[in-house]
Design a protein around this motif. Structure first.
Motif, PDB file in Angstrom:
ATOM      1  N   PRO A   1      42.496  37.828  44.035  1.00  0.00           N
ATOM      2  CA  PRO A   1      41.471  38.072  43.008  1.00  0.00           C
ATOM      3  C   PRO A   1      41.609  39.443  42.360  1.00  0.00           C
ATOM      4  O   PRO A   1      41.025  39.702  41.319  1.00  0.00           O
ATOM      5  CB  PRO A   1      40.161  37.954  43.794  1.00  0.00           C
ATOM      6  CG  PRO A   1      40.532  38.291  45.202  1.00  0.00           C
ATOM      7  CD  PRO A   1      41.933  37.789  45.392  1.00  0.00           C
ATOM      8  N   ILE A   2      42.391  40.356  43.010  1.00  0.00           N
ATOM      9  CA  ILE A   2      42.619  41.689  42.444  1.00  0.00           C
ATOM     10  C   ILE A   2      44.111  41.883  42.232  1.00  0.00           C
ATOM     11  O   ILE A   2      44.943  41.304  42.931  1.00  0.00           O
ATOM     12  CB  ILE A   2      42.064  42.806  43.357  1.00  0.00           C
ATOM     13  CG1 ILE A   2      42.730  42.742  44.730  1.00  0.00           C
ATOM     14  CG2 ILE A   2      40.559  42.695  43.488  1.00  0.00           C
ATOM     15  CD1 ILE A   2      42.345  43.901  45.640  1.00  0.00           C
ATOM     16  N   GLN A   3      44.445  42.708  41.275  1.00  0.00           N
ATOM     17  CA  GLN A   3      45.848  42.954  40.976  1.00  0.00           C
ATOM     18  C   GLN A   3      46.474  43.822  42.060  1.00  0.00           C
ATOM     19  O   GLN A   3      45.876  44.785  42.537  1.00  0.00           O
ATOM     20  CB  GLN A   3      45.982  43.622  39.612  1.00  0.00           C
ATOM     21  CG  GLN A   3      47.404  43.713  39.111  1.00  0.00           C
ATOM     22  CD  GLN A   3      47.485  44.261  37.699  1.00  0.00           C
ATOM     23  OE1 GLN A   3      46.541  44.888  37.218  1.00  0.00           O
ATOM     24  NE2 GLN A   3      48.602  44.018  37.024  1.00  0.00           N
TER      25      GLN A   3
ATOM     26  N   ARG B   1      45.937  34.008  35.504  1.00  0.00           N
ATOM     27  CA  ARG B   1      45.511  32.750  34.893  1.00  0.00           C
ATOM     28  C   ARG B   1      43.998  32.802  34.675  1.00  0.00           C
ATOM     29  O   ARG B   1      43.225  32.962  35.617  1.00  0.00           O
ATOM     30  CB  ARG B   1      45.889  31.573  35.775  1.00  0.00           C
ATOM     31  CG  ARG B   1      47.375  31.472  36.049  1.00  0.00           C
ATOM     32  CD  ARG B   1      47.696  30.207  36.820  1.00  0.00           C
ATOM     33  NE  ARG B   1      47.518  29.037  35.985  1.00  0.00           N
ATOM     34  CZ  ARG B   1      47.355  27.803  36.455  1.00  0.00           C
ATOM     35  NH1 ARG B   1      47.305  27.603  37.755  1.00  0.00           N
ATOM     36  NH2 ARG B   1      47.202  26.786  35.636  1.00  0.00           N
ATOM     37  N   ARG B   2      43.594  32.632  33.434  1.00  0.00           N
ATOM     38  CA  ARG B   2      42.175  32.717  33.099  1.00  0.00           C
ATOM     39  C   ARG B   2      41.367  31.565  33.690  1.00  0.00           C
ATOM     40  O   ARG B   2      40.181  31.699  33.956  1.00  0.00           O
ATOM     41  CB  ARG B   2      41.996  32.736  31.580  1.00  0.00           C
ATOM     42  CG  ARG B   2      42.440  34.050  30.945  1.00  0.00           C
ATOM     43  CD  ARG B   2      42.146  34.069  29.454  1.00  0.00           C
ATOM     44  NE  ARG B   2      42.444  35.356  28.870  1.00  0.00           N
ATOM     45  CZ  ARG B   2      43.645  35.714  28.456  1.00  0.00           C
ATOM     46  NH1 ARG B   2      44.669  34.887  28.583  1.00  0.00           N
ATOM     47  NH2 ARG B   2      43.851  36.910  27.925  1.00  0.00           N
ATOM     48  N   MET B   3      42.005  30.403  33.882  1.00  0.00           N
ATOM     49  CA  MET B   3      41.258  29.251  34.353  1.00  0.00           C
ATOM     50  C   MET B   3      40.709  29.439  35.764  1.00  0.00           C
ATOM     51  O   MET B   3      39.703  28.838  36.121  1.00  0.00           O
ATOM     52  CB  MET B   3      42.111  27.993  34.271  1.00  0.00           C
ATOM     53  CG  MET B   3      43.312  27.980  35.180  1.00  0.00           C
ATOM     54  SD  MET B   3      44.195  26.378  35.083  1.00  0.00           S
ATOM     55  CE  MET B   3      44.572  26.306  33.333  1.00  0.00           C
ATOM     56  N   ASP B   4      41.353  30.261  36.600  1.00  0.00           N
ATOM     57  CA  ASP B   4      40.810  30.522  37.933  1.00  0.00           C
ATOM     58  C   ASP B   4      40.563  32.001  38.199  1.00  0.00           C
ATOM     59  O   ASP B   4      40.123  32.380  39.289  1.00  0.00           O
ATOM     60  CB  ASP B   4      41.730  29.950  39.014  1.00  0.00           C
ATOM     61  CG  ASP B   4      43.149  30.517  38.943  1.00  0.00           C
ATOM     62  OD1 ASP B   4      43.366  31.518  38.236  1.00  0.00           O
ATOM     63  OD2 ASP B   4      44.044  29.951  39.607  1.00  0.00           O
ATOM     64  N   SER B   5      40.895  32.874  37.200  1.00  0.00           N
ATOM     65  CA  SER B   5      40.673  34.326  37.309  1.00  0.00           C
ATOM     66  C   SER B   5      41.367  34.911  38.528  1.00  0.00           C
ATOM     67  O   SER B   5      40.836  35.796  39.205  1.00  0.00           O
ATOM     68  CB  SER B   5      39.168  34.638  37.345  1.00  0.00           C
ATOM     69  OG  SER B   5      38.537  34.229  36.170  1.00  0.00           O
ATOM     70  N   LEU B   6      42.571  34.432  38.812  1.00  0.00           N
ATOM     71  CA  LEU B   6      43.348  34.923  39.942  1.00  0.00           C
ATOM     72  C   LEU B   6      44.703  35.434  39.461  1.00  0.00           C
ATOM     73  O   LEU B   6      45.242  34.973  38.448  1.00  0.00           O
ATOM     74  CB  LEU B   6      43.572  33.812  40.973  1.00  0.00           C
ATOM     75  CG  LEU B   6      42.354  33.287  41.726  1.00  0.00           C
ATOM     76  CD1 LEU B   6      42.755  32.112  42.614  1.00  0.00           C
ATOM     77  CD2 LEU B   6      41.706  34.388  42.561  1.00  0.00           C
ATOM     78  N   TYR B   7      45.237  36.404  40.223  1.00  0.00           N
ATOM     79  CA  TYR B   7      46.609  36.848  40.011  1.00  0.00           C
ATOM     80  C   TYR B   7      47.512  35.997  40.892  1.00  0.00           C
ATOM     81  O   TYR B   7      47.288  35.857  42.092  1.00  0.00           O
ATOM     82  CB  TYR B   7      46.760  38.328  40.351  1.00  0.00           C
ATOM     83  CG  TYR B   7      46.066  39.240  39.362  1.00  0.00           C
ATOM     84  CD1 TYR B   7      46.738  39.700  38.223  1.00  0.00           C
ATOM     85  CD2 TYR B   7      44.748  39.636  39.553  1.00  0.00           C
ATOM     86  CE1 TYR B   7      46.103  40.531  37.303  1.00  0.00           C
ATOM     87  CE2 TYR B   7      44.103  40.459  38.641  1.00  0.00           C
ATOM     88  CZ  TYR B   7      44.782  40.903  37.527  1.00  0.00           C
ATOM     89  OH  TYR B   7      44.146  41.719  36.622  1.00  0.00           O
ATOM     90  N   HIS B   8      48.560  35.420  40.273  1.00  0.00           N
ATOM     91  CA  HIS B   8      49.471  34.529  40.980  1.00  0.00           C
ATOM     92  C   HIS B   8      50.831  35.216  41.098  1.00  0.00           C
ATOM     93  O   HIS B   8      51.359  35.732  40.105  1.00  0.00           O
ATOM     94  CB  HIS B   8      49.615  33.208  40.227  1.00  0.00           C
ATOM     95  CG  HIS B   8      48.354  32.403  40.175  1.00  0.00           C
ATOM     96  ND1 HIS B   8      48.184  31.234  40.876  1.00  0.00           N
ATOM     97  CD2 HIS B   8      47.178  32.610  39.516  1.00  0.00           C
ATOM     98  CE1 HIS B   8      46.979  30.750  40.647  1.00  0.00           C
ATOM     99  NE2 HIS B   8      46.350  31.561  39.815  1.00  0.00           N
ATOM    100  N   TYR B   9      51.403  35.200  42.300  1.00  0.00           N
ATOM    101  CA  TYR B   9      52.678  35.861  42.548  1.00  0.00           C
ATOM    102  C   TYR B   9      53.710  34.818  42.936  1.00  0.00           C
ATOM    103  O   TYR B   9      53.483  33.987  43.829  1.00  0.00           O
ATOM    104  CB  TYR B   9      52.525  36.921  43.636  1.00  0.00           C
ATOM    105  CG  TYR B   9      51.578  38.024  43.204  1.00  0.00           C
ATOM    106  CD1 TYR B   9      52.048  39.133  42.504  1.00  0.00           C
ATOM    107  CD2 TYR B   9      50.213  37.934  43.451  1.00  0.00           C
ATOM    108  CE1 TYR B   9      51.177  40.133  42.073  1.00  0.00           C
ATOM    109  CE2 TYR B   9      49.337  38.929  43.022  1.00  0.00           C
ATOM    110  CZ  TYR B   9      49.824  40.021  42.331  1.00  0.00           C
ATOM    111  OH  TYR B   9      48.970  41.005  41.907  1.00  0.00           O
TER     112      TYR B   9
END
Length: 701
Positions: free
Chosen positions: A499-501, A521-529
């Motif tokens: 949830p945080i960068q 991704r704005r649809m889930d407001s998560l940072y994906h790695y």
């Protein structure tokens, strides 16, 4: 009798939102006298007329007007069976409460001891004697005003009429009174429908709308017919009927038959006397009708891009988002009903049983088809009457104007049901259209159609054509798929969400042996790695295995549209240990031996090879940034040296950007002779001070 009201009674006396068209013709009951205000009582029609009732005797009131009587369609003076004629030489207009078998009639009345007569309302009950007839309690008691033209609401509990009593808007106005416990409430002005002019002849239609005439509402030429309908506890803004109903003459008293298609109105459009005209309302037409079946719930769920590789131990399984799954790249699946289903293709490792990937994510949204559905059988015999109905459950709380049918052979009907038969074999498109009242400037206008097979069992050749309702299974599509070629996908191995960068030099990434891509991704407001990017899903099998061996277990292969993937990418880079960072900066420091022309920022050709190595290093990892610092010896003034060093640092930046390195990744500064690393007293020391320094900046710095 008041002269104004004699004139009203004897001589009078385009829907903008729901476009209605009418065809009209003159009724057969008319004579050279004034004929108007026709109504139906117990299946027979009666109307008002001032035609002579006796050939040798003519009775006139004090103003010279002939009295009005009821006549039947044969032209005879007549009172409906079971009703006693009021003690009045004037009868009409009138209306009927069919639930109570009660007539409300306009009659002449006079105050006790006075000769002046006005108009009032009297109630005539079926089976009552003349002496039992009741007067409307709000008639004038002192011959001061007229009360006339009564009409009952559908339940008979509300009476609308017109009156010129004081307190209105001017002229004759429309009022209403409510019946409760056998008593009529004090009349109230229907404010929205009245003007400073005159409003006459109100009539309730079977659908509850109120039709009346006005000489002062917008568009009125003389008396024109308007309508209003109940809207959120009030009456809607009056709307004027267009031609041919309204004309340049006086048009009034519009009454509908129960089918609301046919009816009558009164007019003096031909000049002189008033006549009764018939009308037929042209029913609305509907185009592009949809089949009268529910929204399809069966879909073809298929992944066409993935080619199965028999050398890899994987199998495919669709998760349909409704609690069910099915193996294979292609499946036909029927969802349980209306709803939203998140569907995805999961790939599993057959050796370990672990999930290898989750791709082809899509959303199937099954909504209610907001059309009426036709109920009834599909196959009937010739001349066999069959009842068809309307299922309106999918329309919610929509306030419909009405339902309109078309048999497919030219016949039309209005209503919720239709008993229909066909005289000839064939296949007919029976259609049902629904139109809702306008709300917020929009009108609902939809229709459904159903094929009806009509056959003749006595014929040696039976109708062989069948109505085949094929279950067309639409193909489910990914969201936003139409923006690109549906075969273009980018596959990647996602191993972490946050949830945080996070910085790419976070200890969590210490064992990642690949370049890391961070996406938001704005649809889930998560940072994906993720790591690895490829055009073929199974090409990432080894990348996933390597990540698992490196200690990352929540690892899945996923896919995305290339444009969406790039637009959501925030940064790319690698994890570097402290030892690696030291070694990399040591290496890049060896490349900082950049030579310039004397007293110039022009880079010598011998130094370009070093700068190309620096550019290549930055290209390999987009997460790296570079600090460029330029220095001089103390020859010349401080101001000159500072400017020269800044120009040399800028020249290095310009060269690297020409090699494709984003300028935002390079920082530069010139320090002149302020930061010597050796003594300027010797030539060797001054040579060391004339230098460029490179320092790599990593993500967490």
């Amino acid at each position: 009798m008041n002269k104004i009201w004699i004139h009203i009674v004897l001589l009078l006396s385009g829907l903008s939102g729901l476009a209605q068209d009418f065809s009209i013709q003159k009724a057969e009951v008319n004579t050279p006298a004034n004929d108007f205000a026709i109504q139906e009582i117990d299946g027979q029609r009666y109307f008002c007329s001032d035609r002579r009732t006796q050939s040798l005797i003519t009775v006139q009131d004090e103003s010279g007007q002939l009295p009005v009587h009821w006549f039947d369609e044969e032209g005879e003076v007549s009172i409906p069976d079971g009703y006693a004629s009021p003690a009045s030489h004037h009868l009409g207009p009138f209306d009927v409460d069919h639930l109570r078998n009660e007539i409300a009639c306009t009659v002449n009345i006079s105050a006790e001891g006075q000769k002046t007569e006005v108009l009032g309302i009297q109630f005539i009950g079926k089976g009552q004697k003349q002496s039992q007839h009741q007067y409307f309690p709000w008639n004038s008691t002192n011959a001061g005003y007229n009360t006339a033209h009564p009409t009952f609401s559908l339940t008979g509990d509300t009476l609308v009429f017109c009156s010129d009593k004081a307190g209105g808007k001017g002229g004759a106005d429309l009022y209403y009174s409510v019946r409760g416990n056998g008593e009529w409430s004090q009349p109230e002005l229907i404010d929205r429908l009245n003007t400073p002019g005159n409003e006459y002849f109100p009539v309730f239609a079977p659908n509850g709308w109120l039709y009346f005439s006005s000489d002062s509402l917008p568009g009125a030429e003389m008396l024109d017919i308007y309508f209003s309908y109940p809207e959120q506890g009030a009456w809607s803004k009056p709307q004027r009927l267009k031609a041919p109903i309204n004309s340049k003459g006086n048009d009034y008293h519009m009454v509908f038959d129960q089918d609301e298609i046919h009816g009558f109105f009164s007019t003096d459009r031909k000049g002189g006397d008033s006549d009764i005209w018939e009308f037929t309302r042209e029913l609305p037409t509907f185009e592009s009708c949809k089949p009268s079946f529910p929204e399809p719930t069966c879909y073809l769920i298929e992944e066409t891009e993935i080619t199965h590789n028999d050398t890899l131990p994987v199998y495919y399984e669709w998760d349909f988002g409704d609690g069910t799954t099915a193996r294979g790249l292609s499946n036909e699946h029927c969802f349980p009903g209306v709803g939203t289903y998140d569907v995805a293709l999961n790939i599993f490792d057959t050796i370990t049983g672990a999930q290898f990937g989750r791709v082809s994510e899509l959303r199937v949204q099954i909504e209610m088809a907001r059309i009426p559905f036709i109920t009834g059988i599909d196959s009937i015999e010739v001349n066999e009457p069959v009842a068809f109905g309307a299922d309106l459950s999918e329309l919610g709380r929509m306030e419909l104007e009405d339902l309109y049918w078309n048999s497919g052979d030219g016949r039309k009907h209005k209503g919720t049901e239709w008993e229909l038969s066909y005289a000839a074999p064939g296949v007919y498109d029976l259609s049902l259209g629904a139109m809702a009242m306008p709300r917020n400037g929009q009108t609902y206008h939809q229709c459904a159609t159903r094929k009806i097979v009509v056959y003749d069992p006595r014929s040696p050749e039976l109708l062989t054509e069948k109505v085949a309702f094929e279950a067309v299974i639409p193909e489910a599509k990914r969201e936003n798929e139409t923006t690109e070629n549906e075969d273009e996908r980018v596959y990647f191995v996602e191993f972490h969400q946050s949830p945080i960068q996070m910085t790419l030099n976070d200890p969590y990434f210490e064992h990642v042996p690949f370049e890391i891509t961070e996406r938001f991704r704005r649809m889930d407001s998560l940072y994906h790695y993720s790591v690895g990017e490829g055009e073929e899903l199974l090409d990432l099998y080894q990348v996933r295995e390597t990540m698992i061996e490196s200690g990352y277990h929540d690892v899945l292969v996923k896919d995305e549209l290339p444009t969406n993937f790039e637009e959501s990418t925030v940064k790319r880079g690698k994890y570097y240990s402290d030892e690696e960072k030291i070694e990399m900066n040591r290496y890049v420091g060896t490349l900082a031996d950049i030579q310039f022309a004397v007293n110039s920022a022009e880079i010598q050709d011998a130094s370009l090879e070093n700068l190309e190595f620096v550019a290549q290093l930055l290209k390999e990892d987009e997460g790296l940034h570079l600090q460029v610092d330029a220095h001089t010896d103390n020859s010349g003034s401080e101001e000159y040296n500072l400017k020269l060093s800044e120009e040399r640092a800028a020249a290095v930046v310009a060269y690297l950007t020409e090699q494709g390195i984003a300028e935002s990744r390079i920082f530069s500064a010139g320090y002149g002779n302020k930061r010597p690393v050796a003594s300027n007293a010797t030539e060797r020391g001054r040579q060391q001070n004339r230098r460029v320094e490179f320092r790599l900046i990593f993500q967490e710095e």
